[in-house]
Write a protein that holds these residues in place. Structure first.
Motif, PDB file in Angstrom:
ATOM      1  N   GLY A   1     -21.306 -14.800  -3.466  1.00  0.00           N
ATOM      2  CA  GLY A   1     -22.342 -13.935  -4.000  1.00  0.00           C
ATOM      3  C   GLY A   1     -22.151 -13.553  -5.450  1.00  0.00           C
ATOM      4  O   GLY A   1     -21.181 -13.944  -6.100  1.00  0.00           O
ATOM      5  N   LYS A   2     -23.087 -12.725  -5.942  1.00  0.00           N
ATOM      6  CA  LYS A   2     -23.146 -12.415  -7.375  1.00  0.00           C
ATOM      7  C   LYS A   2     -21.953 -11.622  -7.888  1.00  0.00           C
ATOM      8  O   LYS A   2     -21.651 -11.671  -9.078  1.00  0.00           O
ATOM      9  CB  LYS A   2     -24.437 -11.652  -7.677  1.00  0.00           C
ATOM     10  CG  LYS A   2     -24.511 -10.281  -7.004  1.00  0.00           C
ATOM     11  CD  LYS A   2     -25.803  -9.565  -7.379  1.00  0.00           C
ATOM     12  CE  LYS A   2     -25.866  -8.174  -6.737  1.00  0.00           C
ATOM     13  NZ  LYS A   2     -27.115  -7.467  -7.110  1.00  0.00           N
ATOM     14  N   ASN A   3     -21.259 -10.881  -7.011  1.00  0.00           N
ATOM     15  CA  ASN A   3     -20.148 -10.059  -7.476  1.00  0.00           C
ATOM     16  C   ASN A   3     -18.792 -10.752  -7.393  1.00  0.00           C
ATOM     17  O   ASN A   3     -17.769 -10.131  -7.682  1.00  0.00           O
ATOM     18  CB  ASN A   3     -20.100  -8.751  -6.670  1.00  0.00           C
ATOM     19  CG  ASN A   3     -21.263  -7.836  -6.997  1.00  0.00           C
ATOM     20  OD1 ASN A   3     -21.579  -7.608  -8.155  1.00  0.00           O
ATOM     21  ND2 ASN A   3     -21.912  -7.322  -5.965  1.00  0.00           N
ATOM     22  N   HIS A   4     -18.794 -12.031  -7.007  1.00  0.00           N
ATOM     23  CA  HIS A   4     -17.520 -12.749  -6.901  1.00  0.00           C
ATOM     24  C   HIS A   4     -16.780 -12.747  -8.233  1.00  0.00           C
ATOM     25  O   HIS A   4     -15.548 -12.608  -8.266  1.00  0.00           O
ATOM     26  CB  HIS A   4     -17.760 -14.182  -6.440  1.00  0.00           C
ATOM     27  CG  HIS A   4     -16.505 -15.017  -6.450  1.00  0.00           C
ATOM     28  ND1 HIS A   4     -15.526 -14.907  -5.483  1.00  0.00           N
ATOM     29  CD2 HIS A   4     -16.066 -15.960  -7.325  1.00  0.00           C
ATOM     30  CE1 HIS A   4     -14.548 -15.752  -5.747  1.00  0.00           C
ATOM     31  NE2 HIS A   4     -14.854 -16.400  -6.865  1.00  0.00           N
ATOM     32  N   ASP A   5     -17.515 -12.915  -9.331  1.00  0.00           N
ATOM     33  CA  ASP A   5     -16.884 -12.997 -10.649  1.00  0.00           C
ATOM     34  C   ASP A   5     -16.669 -11.630 -11.284  1.00  0.00           C
ATOM     35  O   ASP A   5     -16.076 -11.533 -12.358  1.00  0.00           O
ATOM     36  CB  ASP A   5     -17.732 -13.867 -11.591  1.00  0.00           C
ATOM     37  CG  ASP A   5     -17.782 -15.328 -11.142  1.00  0.00           C
ATOM     38  OD1 ASP A   5     -16.797 -15.786 -10.528  1.00  0.00           O
ATOM     39  OD2 ASP A   5     -18.811 -15.989 -11.379  1.00  0.00           O
TER      40      ASP A   5
END
Length: 204
Positions: free
Chosen positions: A179-183
């Protein structure tokens, strides 16, 4: 237990153990306030060793008895987590939540009070030199630190320690596998910490 949740749980145990000070602590919270410490906005919010003080102690009796009470049902829903949270048998004890999105079910968070750290954030600050990252911040007006002895942020994991009283901190650790918060796994912890503090304020 699904393998991805087992990995998250194991990683969380490691992260929390690295955030727990050795017995004895630093005693920093007993020192009088100092003026002009870096990063402080008044002479009353930081002790003489530079450790930020909690502006107003939050109720913690229920939190210590049941870490899953750290968030309200509405908070859990708003944060995209599945309810109810599940208490774990880790040391320190905490509560696990998974993402409510079936496609992101490998993502999760753990909230764990750290009663072993008798001096609150002073004990966290005493371990600063052994941390891979140590970034002081504020969460809803309360002092906190992004910190861990192992830097797994590029792998989707971040750890936050929040001072809820001058004698107690709470660790919030996430594992964002997809998902978008992985990074940027630290960003969700700010929202989670804010929800926790606001909820604790309503406890009597």
């Amino acid at each position: 237990m699904p393998k991805h949740i087992a990995r998250l749980a194991a990683g969380t145990v490691v992260a929390l153990s690295l955030l727990t000070a050795c017995s004895g602590g630093t005693g920093g919270t007993a020192e009088p306030p100092a003026s002009g410490t870096p990063g402080s906005t008044s002479s009353d919010n930081s002790s003489s060793n530079g450790v930020p003080k909690v502006p107003a102690p939050l109720p913690t009796e229920k939190l210590l008895a049941d870490p899953c009470s750290a968030l309200s049902d509405s908070d859990v829903q708003a944060l995209g987590l599945a309810s109810p949270g599940k208490a774990n048998d880790n040391t320190p004890r905490g509560c696990d939540w998974q993402s409510s999105d079936p496609e992101l079910s490998s993502n999760g968070i753990v909230i764990s009070p750290l009663p072993q750290n008798k001096n609150g954030l002073a004990d966290t600050y005493s371990m600063k030199s052994s941390q891979a990252y140590f970034e002081p911040t504020q969460i809803a007006g309360y002092p906190a630190v992004f910190a861990s002895a192992q830097d797994s942020r590029k792998s989707g994991a971040c750890a936050l320690v929040v001072g809820v009283t001058d004698q107690l901190t709470v660790a919030i650790v996430d594992g964002i596998n997809k998902g978008k918060n992985h990074d940027n796994p630290c960003e969700p912890l700010t929202k989670i910490g804010t929800a926790m503090i606001n909820h604790l304020k309503t406890e009597s």
